[in-house]
Design a protein around this motif. Structure first.
Motif, PDB file in Angstrom:
ATOM      1  N   ILE A 290       0.863  -1.178   0.000  1.00 48.94           N
ATOM      2  CA  ILE A 290       0.000   0.000   0.000  1.00 48.94           C
ATOM      3  C   ILE A 290       0.900   1.229   0.000  1.00 48.94           C
ATOM      4  O   ILE A 290       1.721   1.405   0.912  1.00 48.94           O
ATOM      5  CB  ILE A 290      -0.931   0.048   1.224  1.00 48.94           C
ATOM      6  CG1 ILE A 290      -1.729  -1.255   1.355  1.00 48.94           C
ATOM      7  CG2 ILE A 290      -1.855   1.255   1.136  1.00 48.94           C
ATOM      8  CD1 ILE A 290      -2.718  -1.493   0.257  1.00 48.94           C
ATOM      9  N   THR A 298      -4.408   6.521  -0.745  1.00 52.42           N
ATOM     10  CA  THR A 298      -3.631   5.293  -0.652  1.00 52.42           C
ATOM     11  C   THR A 298      -3.914   4.416  -1.860  1.00 52.42           C
ATOM     12  O   THR A 298      -5.031   4.365  -2.379  1.00 52.42           O
ATOM     13  CB  THR A 298      -3.957   4.527   0.637  1.00 52.42           C
ATOM     14  OG1 THR A 298      -5.371   4.286   0.700  1.00 52.42           O
ATOM     15  CG2 THR A 298      -3.522   5.321   1.858  1.00 52.42           C
ATOM     16  N   GLU A 300      -3.277   0.519  -3.505  1.00 53.21           N
ATOM     17  CA  GLU A 300      -2.843  -0.865  -3.411  1.00 53.21           C
ATOM     18  C   GLU A 300      -2.163  -1.252  -4.723  1.00 53.21           C
ATOM     19  O   GLU A 300      -2.714  -1.043  -5.805  1.00 53.21           O
ATOM     20  CB  GLU A 300      -4.032  -1.793  -3.151  1.00 53.21           C
ATOM     21  CG  GLU A 300      -3.627  -3.257  -3.036  1.00 53.21           C
ATOM     22  CD  GLU A 300      -4.804  -4.190  -2.818  1.00 53.21           C
ATOM     23  OE1 GLU A 300      -4.569  -5.378  -2.540  1.00 53.21           O
ATOM     24  OE2 GLU A 300      -5.962  -3.729  -2.944  1.00 53.21           O
ATOM     25  N   SER A 385     -10.336  -0.785  -4.283  1.00 54.00           N
ATOM     26  CA  SER A 385      -9.561  -1.738  -3.502  1.00 54.00           C
ATOM     27  C   SER A 385     -10.294  -1.977  -2.186  1.00 54.00           C
ATOM     28  O   SER A 385     -10.915  -1.059  -1.635  1.00 54.00           O
ATOM     29  CB  SER A 385      -8.162  -1.189  -3.224  1.00 54.00           C
ATOM     30  OG  SER A 385      -7.524  -1.908  -2.196  1.00 54.00           O
ATOM     31  N   ALA A 388      -7.571  -0.149   0.374  1.00 53.23           N
ATOM     32  CA  ALA A 388      -6.960   1.153   0.102  1.00 53.23           C
ATOM     33  C   ALA A 388      -7.953   1.994  -0.707  1.00 53.23           C
ATOM     34  O   ALA A 388      -9.024   1.528  -1.101  1.00 53.23           O
ATOM     35  CB  ALA A 388      -5.656   0.975  -0.673  1.00 53.23           C
ATOM     36  N   ASN A 391      -6.829   0.962  -6.485  1.00 54.89           N
ATOM     37  CA  ASN A 391      -6.064  -0.178  -6.950  1.00 54.89           C
ATOM     38  C   ASN A 391      -5.355   0.277  -8.228  1.00 54.89           C
ATOM     39  O   ASN A 391      -5.979   0.881  -9.097  1.00 54.89           O
ATOM     40  CB  ASN A 391      -7.049  -1.318  -7.228  1.00 54.89           C
ATOM     41  CG  ASN A 391      -6.449  -2.476  -7.983  1.00 54.89           C
ATOM     42  OD1 ASN A 391      -5.272  -2.509  -8.298  1.00 54.89           O
ATOM     43  ND2 ASN A 391      -7.294  -3.447  -8.299  1.00 54.89           N
TER      44      ASN A 391
END
Length: 456
Positions: A290, A298, A300, A385, A388, A391
């Motif tokens: 992450i 954030t 992933e 995600s 997170a 993605n």
């Protein structure tokens, strides 16, 4: 190679096309008709014949449309004709074809010290206003080709920085380079993607600022992945072979910045190049990691081979912080764009319809075509995600170019007009004036659009 026509002695080039060739031929002396017949010349596009007389000679060049000379219609002739000075017959102006004539001289011979360059073929033109601008465009295309053709061993992040510094110094721009701890804390995704490279190729964000603060701010970003192994999601050898070109976006961005500064376009330029090598070592970022972006979102990491959008995201965030009037990014981003559109057409995305229409129109006018693909909001769900905010690489494999663009859009303010070009930066086979290798695709279209949008 392109000079003002002041009545110098020159070899004549007759321009014909297949539809008008017979009428043109009937108006020629019998000896000329015999010579051309012997060469089986028909006026077909990209064909060339020579008329040799007792004390002089001239050339006949076949083009698609003699009344509308396009960029590349004289390139084949420029490649084949011997060194000398030439003039189009009957006062015809080469117009856009002057650029193709110049670029037909291009050869990447840095690693061939014994190569013998052919002498210049000088084309005369009475269109004096076009000479300087055409030479600048040829220099910009040449810069892209040279940077992309140079192997990664000689075109790492430090060499990209040196190229940006050269351009900045030439035109009184201000260079800023962020790396090390400041990169890790300020641009964490750029740092994460590039940290596995050796010290010489350490990741960095290269910035050049130029122009008056009274002018509109234009941010230009170029993906500078100097080599892409795929990271821990390693590419097969066939996919890695040409990955020296993965900094093609940076080459386009730097060449466009050079055009802007050379021409003193009335804008305030902010050039950003996130320069990294996506290498493999013990500290490489991993699938499942992450990452926290500069924007705070954030991400992933589903695939370490979808690294370009990560470095661009931090650079786009930085660019958007200045609230620019326009943001443009160039990137060799997805194979999906090439599957959809082939090598010649950069996939073009924009969050502003008028901007998209303008650049597509410029692409047609400049013989540098683009094709718009949708920022379809219905595919946003593919970027979700479970652990997170985002993605980086959807599992479905659908709409790869669009989902990559949607990912980037998360890092651009909706109020900032934004243009994203997913360009190939490479020509897989040669065409007249366009040898196999690094290529500027979309550069001239964007440059023409900028000149219309910010007139001098």
């Amino acid at each position: 190679m392109l000079e003002a026509d002041r009545g110098q002695t020159a070899i004549t080039i007759h321009i014909v096309d297949s539809t008008g060739y017979e009428n043109w031929l009937l108006a020629q002396p019998e000896n000329v008709r015999i010579v051309l017949s012997a060469q089986r010349f028909t006026g077909a596009s990209d064909s060339l014949a020579v008329i040799s007389l007792s004390d002089s000679w001239s050339a006949v060049v076949g083009v698609k449309d003699a009344a509308d000379l396009k960029t590349w219609c004289l390139a084949r002739a420029a490649e084949l004709l011997p060194e000398g000075t030439y003039r189009l017959a009957e006062g015809v102006s080469p117009g856009p074809a002057a650029l193709g004539w110049l670029l037909a001289h291009y050869a990447f011979d840095r690693y061939k010290p014994d190569a013998k360059p052919t002498g210049p073929r000088i084309l005369l033109t009475a269109d004096l206003a076009r000479i300087e601008s055409t030479i600048r465009e040829a220099e910009a295309v040449t810069l892209v080709r040279d940077l992309v053709n140079t192997p990664a061993a000689d075109m790492g992040p430090s060499e990209l920085e040196a190229e940006a510094e050269k351009v900045a110094k030439t035109y009184n721009g201000v260079l800023t380079v962020t790396k090390g701890h400041n990169l890790e804390t300020g641009y964490p995704m750029i740092h994460a993607v590039g940290i596995a490279a050796d010290k010489k190729n350490a990741p960095r964000l290269i910035e050049v600022e130029w122009g008056s603060t009274t002018h509109p701010l234009v941010a230009i970003i170029g993906k500078g992945v100097v080599f892409d192994s795929g990271g821990l999601d390693i590419k097969p050898s066939s996919g890695m072979r040409n990955m020296k070109k993965d900094m093609g976006g940076a080459a386009h961005a730097l060449a466009l910045a050079q055009l802007i500064m050379q021409s003193r376009l009335p804008v305030r330029l902010h050039l950003l190049i996130p320069a990294v090598e996506n290498a493999i070592s013990g500290n490489a970022f991993r699938p499942g990691d992450i990452l926290t972006s500069r924007k705070g979102l954030t991400v992933e990491v589903a695939n370490t081979d979808a690294e370009g959008r990560l470095v661009l995201a931090d650079a786009l965030t930085k660019a958007a912080e200045g609230d620019p009037a326009l943001i443009i990014d160039f990137a060799t981003l997805t194979g999906a764009a090439r599957v959809a559109l082939g090598p010649d057409l950069p996939a073009t995305f924009a969050n502003d319809d008028a901007l998209a229409d303008a650049v597509l129109k410029s692409g047609v006018a400049e013989d540098d075509p683009l094709w718009r693909l949708p920022l379809h909001a219905g595919y946003d769900d593919m970027l979700k995600s479970e652990i997170a905010d985002l993605n980086n690489s959807p599992d479905s494999g659908f709409a790869g170019a669009t989902t990559a663009a949607l990912f980037l859009q998360k890092f651009v303010a909706p109020t900032n007009p934004w243009l994203h070009l997913d360009t190939f930066a490479w020509r897989p086979s040669s065409k007249p004036g366009r040898p196999k290798g690094g290529e500027a695709l979309g550069l001239r279209a964007v440059w023409a659009m900028l000149q219309d949008r910010f007139p001098r």
